[in-house]
Scaffold this active site. Sequence first.
Site, PDB file in Angstrom:
ATOM      1  N   LYS A 108      -4.100 -11.806  22.409  1.00  0.00           N
ATOM      2  CA  LYS A 108      -3.125 -11.279  21.443  1.00  0.00           C
ATOM      3  C   LYS A 108      -2.432 -12.398  20.668  1.00  0.00           C
ATOM      4  O   LYS A 108      -1.616 -12.109  19.791  1.00  0.00           O
ATOM      5  CB  LYS A 108      -2.069 -10.442  22.178  1.00  0.00           C
ATOM      6  CG  LYS A 108      -2.532  -9.037  22.546  1.00  0.00           C
ATOM      7  CD  LYS A 108      -1.341  -8.163  22.944  1.00  0.00           C
ATOM      8  CE  LYS A 108      -1.555  -6.713  22.570  1.00  0.00           C
ATOM      9  NZ  LYS A 108      -0.372  -5.871  22.831  1.00  0.00           N
ATOM     10  N   SER A 129       6.168  -3.766  19.909  1.00  0.00           N
ATOM     11  CA  SER A 129       6.533  -5.181  19.770  1.00  0.00           C
ATOM     12  C   SER A 129       5.994  -5.753  18.456  1.00  0.00           C
ATOM     13  O   SER A 129       6.648  -6.578  17.811  1.00  0.00           O
ATOM     14  CB  SER A 129       5.990  -5.981  20.954  1.00  0.00           C
ATOM     15  OG  SER A 129       6.567  -5.499  22.148  1.00  0.00           O
TER      16      SER A 129
HETATM   17  N1  COA Z   1       8.744   0.908  24.504  1.00  0.00           N
HETATM   18  C1  COA Z   1       8.428   0.136  23.473  1.00  0.00           C
HETATM   19  N2  COA Z   1       7.214  -0.374  23.271  1.00  0.00           N
HETATM   20  C2  COA Z   1       6.277  -0.086  24.180  1.00  0.00           C
HETATM   21  C3  COA Z   1       6.530   0.720  25.283  1.00  0.00           C
HETATM   22  C4  COA Z   1       7.837   1.235  25.432  1.00  0.00           C
HETATM   23  N3  COA Z   1       8.170   2.023  26.443  1.00  0.00           N
HETATM   24  N4  COA Z   1       5.400   0.833  25.990  1.00  0.00           N
HETATM   25  C5  COA Z   1       4.470   0.119  25.346  1.00  0.00           C
HETATM   26  N5  COA Z   1       5.009  -0.443  24.251  1.00  0.00           N
HETATM   27  C6  COA Z   1       4.333  -1.242  23.256  1.00  0.00           C
HETATM   28  C7  COA Z   1       4.057  -2.643  23.698  1.00  0.00           C
HETATM   29  O1  COA Z   1       5.097  -3.517  23.326  1.00  0.00           O
HETATM   30  C8  COA Z   1       2.785  -2.953  22.956  1.00  0.00           C
HETATM   31  O2  COA Z   1       3.090  -3.294  21.633  1.00  0.00           O
HETATM   32  P1  COA Z   1       2.124  -4.262  20.806  1.00  0.00           P
HETATM   33  O3  COA Z   1       0.725  -3.719  20.937  1.00  0.00           O
HETATM   34  O4  COA Z   1       2.690  -4.152  19.458  1.00  0.00           O
HETATM   35  O5  COA Z   1       2.272  -5.611  21.454  1.00  0.00           O
HETATM   36  C9  COA Z   1       2.054  -1.624  22.888  1.00  0.00           C
HETATM   37  O6  COA Z   1       3.050  -0.668  23.063  1.00  0.00           O
HETATM   38  C10 COA Z   1       0.992  -1.452  23.911  1.00  0.00           C
HETATM   39  O7  COA Z   1       1.574  -1.626  25.184  1.00  0.00           O
HETATM   40  P2  COA Z   1       0.673  -1.993  26.414  1.00  0.00           P
HETATM   41  O8  COA Z   1      -0.469  -1.048  26.507  1.00  0.00           O
HETATM   42  O9  COA Z   1       1.558  -2.146  27.602  1.00  0.00           O
HETATM   43  O10 COA Z   1       0.037  -3.378  25.964  1.00  0.00           O
HETATM   44  P3  COA Z   1       0.504  -4.793  26.324  1.00  0.00           P
HETATM   45  O11 COA Z   1      -0.261  -5.727  25.494  1.00  0.00           O
HETATM   46  O12 COA Z   1       1.975  -4.936  26.262  1.00  0.00           O
HETATM   47  O13 COA Z   1       0.060  -4.952  27.859  1.00  0.00           O
HETATM   48  C11 COA Z   1      -1.505  -5.032  29.678  1.00  0.00           C
HETATM   49  C12 COA Z   1      -1.266  -4.648  28.226  1.00  0.00           C
HETATM   50  C13 COA Z   1      -1.238  -6.494  29.907  1.00  0.00           C
HETATM   51  C14 COA Z   1      -0.629  -4.209  30.598  1.00  0.00           C
HETATM   52  C15 COA Z   1      -2.970  -4.661  29.936  1.00  0.00           C
HETATM   53  O14 COA Z   1      -3.774  -5.219  28.920  1.00  0.00           O
HETATM   54  C16 COA Z   1      -3.472  -5.180  31.264  1.00  0.00           C
HETATM   55  O15 COA Z   1      -3.204  -4.592  32.281  1.00  0.00           O
HETATM   56  N6  COA Z   1      -4.179  -6.324  31.200  1.00  0.00           N
HETATM   57  C17 COA Z   1      -4.726  -6.957  32.371  1.00  0.00           C
HETATM   58  C18 COA Z   1      -6.234  -6.896  32.350  1.00  0.00           C
HETATM   59  C19 COA Z   1      -6.724  -5.666  33.030  1.00  0.00           C
HETATM   60  O16 COA Z   1      -6.347  -5.339  34.146  1.00  0.00           O
HETATM   61  N7  COA Z   1      -7.646  -4.982  32.327  1.00  0.00           N
HETATM   62  C20 COA Z   1      -8.333  -3.847  32.869  1.00  0.00           C
HETATM   63  C21 COA Z   1      -7.678  -2.563  32.507  1.00  0.00           C
HETATM   64  S1  COA Z   1      -8.655  -1.234  33.152  1.00  0.00           S
END
Ligand code: COA
Length: 161
Positions: free
Chosen positions: A42, A129
Site C-alpha cells: 500500500k 484512510s
Molecule cells: N472506520 C474507518 N475506516 C475503516 C474502518 C472503520 N471502522 N474499517 C476499515 N476502514 C478502512 C481502512 O482504513 C481502509 O482504508 P484504506 O483502504 O483507504 O486504507 C479500508 O477501510 C479497508 O480496511 P481493511 O480491510 O482493514 O484494510 P487495511 O489495509 O487497513 O488492512 C489487513 C488489511 C492488514 C487487515 C489485511 O490485509 C490482512 O489481514 N493482511 C495480512 C495478510 C493476510 O493475512 N492475508 C490473507 C487474508 S485471507
Amino acid sequence: MNITAIYAGTFDPVTRGHQDVLARASRMFEQIVVAVAASPGKQPLFDLQQRVQLMQQAVARHDNIRIEPFNGLLVEFAAQQGATVIVRGLRSVTDFDYEVQIASFNRQMHPEIETVFVAADREFSFISSTLVREIASLSGDVSAFVDPLVEQALKKRFEQR
Ligand code: COA
C-alpha cells in the site's frame, strides 16, 4: 472466559471509525491486540513506527488494548498472540462480501480462530484512510474524521513533502 481479540489494519492513519470499533471491542473482550500491518504493497504515507505510535495515542484511554506491528499472515500472528477472535469492522454492505471471503479463508487456515463483525457507527461508516489522506493533502479539514493528534501528524507530514 478470558478472550484475547485481534483487530488488524494498515491504519494509515487511524481514524475515528477505527477508534469507535476498538472502543466497542474493548468492552466485549478482555484483551485486544491491535495489529498494525506493515502493508508494503500500500506504500503507506506514515511508516510502521509512526502508525504504531499514532495508534498508541489514539487508544491510550483503554487499558486492555495493546499495539503490535506485524507482517505476514494475520491468522498466524493472531495464533502467536494467543488471540481466538479476529474483530472486523463492517461499514456497509459493500464491505460484507469481501469480509466474509476473508473470514472463510482465515477459518480454513485456523478453525479455532473466530471472526466477529462489529457494525461501524453510522456517523463513521463512510470514512476511509485513503480519503482522509487525500483531504489532508489538499489542506482540507479532517478534524471530524481523526483524532487531533492524527490531524497534526497529517499536517506535519504534508508540510514535509
Ligand atoms: N472506520 C474507518 N475506516 C475503516 C474502518 C472503520 N471502522 N474499517 C476499515 N476502514 C478502512 C481502512 O482504513 C481502509 O482504508 P484504506 O483502504 O483507504 O486504507 C479500508 O477501510 C479497508 O480496511 P481493511 O480491510 O482493514 O484494510 P487495511 O489495509 O487497513 O488492512 C489487513 C488489511 C492488514 C487487515 C489485511 O490485509 C490482512 O489481514 N493482511 C495480512 C495478510 C493476510 O493475512 N492475508 C490473507 C487474508 S485471507
